[in-house]
Write an enzyme that holds these catalytic residues in place. Structure first.
Site, PDB file in Angstrom:
ATOM      1  N   CYS A  98      -0.645  11.686   0.831  1.00 11.37           N
ATOM      2  CA  CYS A  98       0.666  12.269   1.146  1.00 11.37           C
ATOM      3  C   CYS A  98       0.777  13.688   0.612  1.00 11.37           C
ATOM      4  CB  CYS A  98       1.783  11.390   0.595  1.00 11.37           C
ATOM      5  SG  CYS A  98       1.623  10.979  -1.157  1.00 11.37           S
ATOM      6  N   HIS A 347       5.073   9.639  -4.849  1.00  3.50           N
ATOM      7  CA  HIS A 347       4.963   9.955  -3.412  1.00  3.50           C
ATOM      8  C   HIS A 347       5.441  11.379  -3.178  1.00  3.50           C
ATOM      9  CE1 HIS A 347       4.659   9.267   0.821  1.00  3.50           C
ATOM     10  NE2 HIS A 347       5.942   9.484   1.026  1.00  3.50           N
TER      11      HIS A 347
END
Length: 1048
Positions: A98, A347
């Site tokens: 990510c 994340h």
């Protein structure tokens, strides 16, 4: 409907009144439960397995009524992966990529950079034919193709694995996003510098590069020197600050150079106090501001995240920070967010402003969300709170400002001056790249069409199955008086379960030995109408078919006979029990007491064997039938003995020669009336009358055994009297204090002495010792294995010392393969006589050195060994380890040695058995090595007093299983789970020496089996949330080592 067991009992209740030869058709139908009524829908919560007519709850619920066609397939609508109009394309997260996706989206939205990449020469793409897949090679080609797909692909999201693979990134490991940004831009700059077009060679510098200088001013002479430097991003410290203005101000603030950090002035030609600061000269069109959220924590030795709120403006004026009067106004174009409280997990997402429309979008891998009202909305990204204790309230932000605890990079674009040329808002994909994009779009359309066809086929198949089930399920119930057939229940369930392919009907497992339906399989089958069965067999095939003529009379008759015998058994048991209590009036017969106690169970077992012949071959047989558990009910009066393993009646009084056992206490005399009743159940049992003589062979053997025991007792008593001190471990010679008046002592293996003592204590249970076995202590060359010094320092655990008088007795009583002695004598020297010791045979130096080498190697190469971790509380000293108590009395010593007796045939761990039956000391045995190196755990002193071999654990101490090749870091992880102490809070030491090198192995640190490691825990630090993330990967953190970002 009644439970299954009740239905089974009711099916055979008629056997109490009907003999096997009187069975009629109605009894057979009762056994097969043919006339049980069918259950109505709603009456049963689940299917009644005991009722073959119950057709409720077999999976029909899913097919009755109207069904949505989406239930007939598990294929998502392929158009759900099609890009919506006026939306952007997402990027697939390949595991932990990510952080890569966020930067790719930010760079894609830099229109100047995108347009420049499209202009790069790419002969491979230009010459590519559409028959094969395009595979980019260089980083520039990958980025070029990826940006073209992001711009014009029909897919909702695309796969960046080509670029990630070209960079050599590990998709399963999350890396430092800020470091990735720097390395990738540097790599891209180097790649573009090789382009032929001058406008492309400097595109990175033109877009992202600015200049500042380090200005140093001497306090003595005022001389100023400046060191010019380029930057691609400004790294701003956020610790202790609240807003972006404070961060930039600190970045540019003046620094004093004093003390050891003084500056060498060229004018003064000496070190002088000075000041140093950064002066900004020029700023790039795209200004990247790195907020240093991930910092190195000196206390833990690892990175941590700063969850500090920082406010930043949508409009940023850098003019006040510049030296000149030029205007430097920027507007916010992207915010990169890290969600999570740990620097090692979490994340990454990006908020990016569309340069064409001014709308804000949130890019979260495959998901892209447009913000309402053309405003940046950080939203839930700021609600990912850390631990409750450190949670702080979000400060209020002024209009035009945003506040974030998770933003780690801000991207600002220069505002265009009035009257200047408008910025580029539209970048067209070149023809050669658009051709490749069109090729990918065609592949995507083909895939969508293929998925749609598969969905349609599944729906059509489901609808056809729906009609079939509705038609046949109504025909399944068999009405009274009409023909019927039996269908396996599992097959019906799979037929109604659309997720599995329907196979042919297989009833072979339901057949008895006579080729008909077995009575035990009725519960696993269903009685259906012959009309429905005919349709099912026509469509699916299979067999053999089981109709009303398949009910087996032979199986029912045999089961009837066995059940009636079982009922009669209870009456016979009561009669025999009463007869046994009466006084005998005739000679009678011998029966085993155990057999008599368990005869009813033995009879049941015999009946079970008969009944197994009527059981289905696929059922439980060989004594595992449903009645074997009755042994607890009928055998509760059995005593512990051989009854549980008894197979036939009277086998407990039959000797190994097939005659009557000589043990009269194990048999009982019963009357002929009792024996006659028992013979009805056990016709093959051996018969012994009252006058039957016991087995003569057994009588002879018993007498011989008694004679041998008497001899062993006399031998043991005689040897004990002659070696009384050796047996009681009294008045033993000690090497460290050589007894005066004695020139020589004799040596025997301790194993010999231990075995001899066992025989003396239990002469009837243990075998007498015949051989001293001194070859145990000798090497293959016949030399002695120990020196005088080694015997004093621990090797004495292998030997026992004898007085000359004792040796004389032992030489007479036992076979001596090789005498071993140690002699003390005075050696004349220049300084006077010196005491020397020598052994006979002489020491074998070659084998001795090999033995020591093996010991040291075993200490370094052990696996699955035990060590002890002792936790030290604060600064208090740990209670000193209590020395194991000395077993002063011989009885206590004997009890300790017998506490864990070795099973017959087990070998002594310190010795190996040779082919001729003799034992030798194992040179490479790890136990000997560890005990020699750590004499406090297993020592036999020369005086004969032994210490316990068990480690005495103290309070606050735990045992861990480790290997020599595991690292200290891995050991700390084990300690973390055992003591709940974070690895970075652990201070470990062994024998006062600190253990600090996490990458070193335990063997190299001197940690050996049975070692005691002291653990002192520091005060816990605030951020424990990162603990598991830091130590879940045991390998050292290597960052981007070995990837394409570093030129590999």
């Amino acid at each position: 409907m009644a439970p299954r067991l009740q239905l089974e009992k009711a099916a055979w209740r008629w056997v109490e009144l009907v003999k096997p030869e009187e069975i009629r058709r109605e009894h057979i139908e009762l056994a097969y439960r043919v006339n049980l009524p069918a259950c109505k829908r709603g009456a049963c919560r689940r299917n009644c397995k005991g009722n073959p007519s119950c057709l409720v709850g077999i999976g029909e619920q899913a097919w009755l009524g109207e069904i949505d066609e989406n239930a007939f397939h598990n294929i998502d609508d392929p158009n759900s992966e099609r890009r919506d109009k006026n939306t952007f394309v997402g990027l697939t997260n390949l595991g932990a990529t990510c952080y890569v996706n966020t930067f790719l989206q930010v760079w894609f939205h830099n229109l100047e950079l995108r347009g420049s990449l499209y202009q790069c020469h790419n002969s491979r793409a230009q010459e590519h034919n559409s028959e094969s897949d395009y595979e980019p090679q260089s980083i520039c080609e990958h980025l070029q193709y990826l940006f073209a797909l992001l711009q014009n692909s029909n897919r909702k999201y695309i796969d960046p694995s080509g670029l990630v693979k070209a960079l050599g990134l590990d998709t399963g490991q999350q890396q430092d996003a800020q470091e990735f940004s720097k390395l990738f831009m540097s790599l891209l700059e180097d790649t573009l510098s090789k382009q032929k077009s001058p406008s492309l060679q400097n595109v990175i510098q033109q877009q992202f590069c600015g200049q500042f200088s380090y200005v140093t001013v001497c306090n003595q002479c005022g001389r100023s020197s400046a060191l010019l430097s380029r930057f691609y991003e400004l790294e701003l410290n956020i610790q202790g600050h609240k807003n972006l203005n404070e961060c930039v101000t600190e970045f540019l603030k003046e620094e004093k150079l004093e003390g050891e950090n003084r500056y060498f002035c060229e004018t003064c030609q000496s070190k002088q106090n000075a000041t140093r600061r950064i002066r900004l000269h020029s700023l790039p069109p795209t200004l990247n501001l790195q907020l240093m959220r991930f910092v190195f924590d000196r206390q833990t030795g690892h990175k941590k995240k700063l969850n500090t709120f920082i406010s930043f403006p949508e409009q940023l004026d850098m003019g006040p920070f510049m030296e000149g009067l030029q205007d430097h106004k920027y507007e916010l174009s992207a915010v990169l967010i890290h969600r999570g409280i740990s620097a090692y997990s979490g994340h990454y997402i990006a908020h990016v402003k569309d340069a064409r429309t001014g709308d804000w979008y949130k890019f979260n891998d495959e998901e892209i969300e447009k913000m309402e009202g053309k405003k940046l909305q950080l939203g839930i990204e700021e609600d990912i709170a850390e631990t409750v204790k450190s949670q702080t309230r979000k400060p209020k932000c002024s209009k035009g400002y945003h506040c974030s605890r998770n933003a780690y990079m801000l991207v600002y674009k220069i505002q265009q001056e009035e009257g200047s040329a408008p910025p580029t808002t539209n970048v067209e994909v070149p023809t050669f790249l658009q051709r490749l994009v069109d090729q990918d779009n065609r592949k995507f359309d083909e895939w969508c069409n293929e998925m749609a066809d598969m969905r349609k086929q599944s729906v059509d198949k489901g609808k056809a199955k729906h009609e079939e089930v509705k038609e046949l399920y109504e025909l399944l119930p068999a009405r009274d008086g009409e023909p019927y057939e039996f269908i396996p229940l599992e097959w019906l369930k799979k037929w109604l379960d659309d997720s599995t392919a329907t196979k042919e009907i297989d009833t072979t497992l339901f057949l008895c030995s006579h080729g008909k339906l077995h009575p035990d399989k009725v519960g696993d089958s269903k009685r259906v109408s012959m009309q429905a069965a005919q349709l099912l067999y026509e469509r699916y095939g299979g067999g053999p078919r089981l109709d009303g003529s398949s009910l087996c009379r032979e199986c029912v008759s045999q089961r009837c006979r066995v059940l009636r015998l079982k009922n009669q058994l209870n009456e016979d048991f009561k009669e025999v029990s009463n007869l046994v209590k009466r006084t005998l009036s005739d000679d009678g017969f011998w029966v085993g007491k155990a057999s008599l106690r368990s005869w009813r169970q033995l009879a049941l077992d015999q009946l079970e064997e008969d009944e197994q012949e009527t059981k289905h071959s696929n059922g439980q047989t060989n004594g595992q039938g449903p009645h074997t558990n009755n042994s607890k009910e009928f055998g509760s009066e059995l005593s512990e003995g051989n009854e549980e393993d008894m197979k036939t009646f009277n086998e407990d009084i039959v000797c190994s020669h097939g005659g009557l056992s000589i043990l009269e206490t194990e048999r009982k005399l019963v009357s002929s009336e009792v024996w006659t009743k028992l013979r009805e159940y056990f016709p093959k049992a051996l018969e012994f009358t009252k006058n039957q003589e016991p087995c003569q062979q057994c009588v002879t053997l018993e007498q011989e055994e008694k004679d041998n025991e008497a001899v062993s007792k006399m031998m043991a008593q005689d040897q004990k009297n002659q070696l009384l001190n050796l047996f009681h471990e009294k008045n033993r010679p000690v090497l460290s204090k050589w007894p005066q008046g004695t020139e020589v002592l004799y040596i025997v293996p301790l194993f010999f002495v231990d075995e001899w003592r066992k025989f003396i204590r239990r002469p009837t249970k243990c075998s007498p010792v015949s051989n001293v076995g001194n070859t145990l202590l000798l090497c293959p060359h016949g030399g002695f294995m120990f020196t005088y010094d080694s015997l004093i320092n621990g090797d004495a655990q292998h030997i026992a010392l004898l007085w000359p008088s004792e040796w004389e007795v032992i030489s007479r009583l036992f076979m001596v393969d090789q005498p071993i002695s140690i002699q003390c004598f005075d050696q004349p020297t220049a300084n006077g006589p010196s005491t020397q010791y020598t052994t006979q045979p002489d020491l074998c130096w070659e084998c001795r050195e090999s033995f020591l080498f093996q010991q040291q190697r075993d200490l370094r190469e052990y696996t699955q060994a035990t060590i002890y971790i002792r936790k030290v509380i604060e600064d208090k000293r740990m209670v000193k380890e209590a020395a194991p108590e000395l077993n002063a009395s011989s009885s206590e010593a004997e009890e300790e040695r017998e506490e864990h007796p070795k099973p017959d045939g087990e070998r002594d761990p310190d010795f190996s058995q040779s082919e001729d039956g003799t034992k030798r000391l194992k040179l490479g045995d790890g136990s000997a090595a560890s005990s020699s190196a750590n004499p406090t755990t297993n020592v036999t002193k020369m005086g004969g007093i032994r210490r316990s071999t068990r480690h005495r654990k103290l309070r606050g101490e735990k045992a861990l299983i480790v290997s020599a090749n595991q690292t200290l870091k891995e050991l700390k992880i084990q300690i973390m789970h055992a003591f709940s102490v974070a690895p970075f809070d652990q201070n470990l030491s062994i024998d006062g020496k600190s253990l600090t090198d996490d990458s070193a192995t335990l063997g190299s640190l001197g940690v050996i089996p049975e070692s005691i490691i002291c653990l002192k825990a520091d005060e816990p630090i605030a951020d424990y949330a990162a603990m598991d993330d830091v130590y879940q990967v045991r390998m050292p953190e290597e960052g981007f080592k070995g990837t394409g970002l570093l030129g590999h």
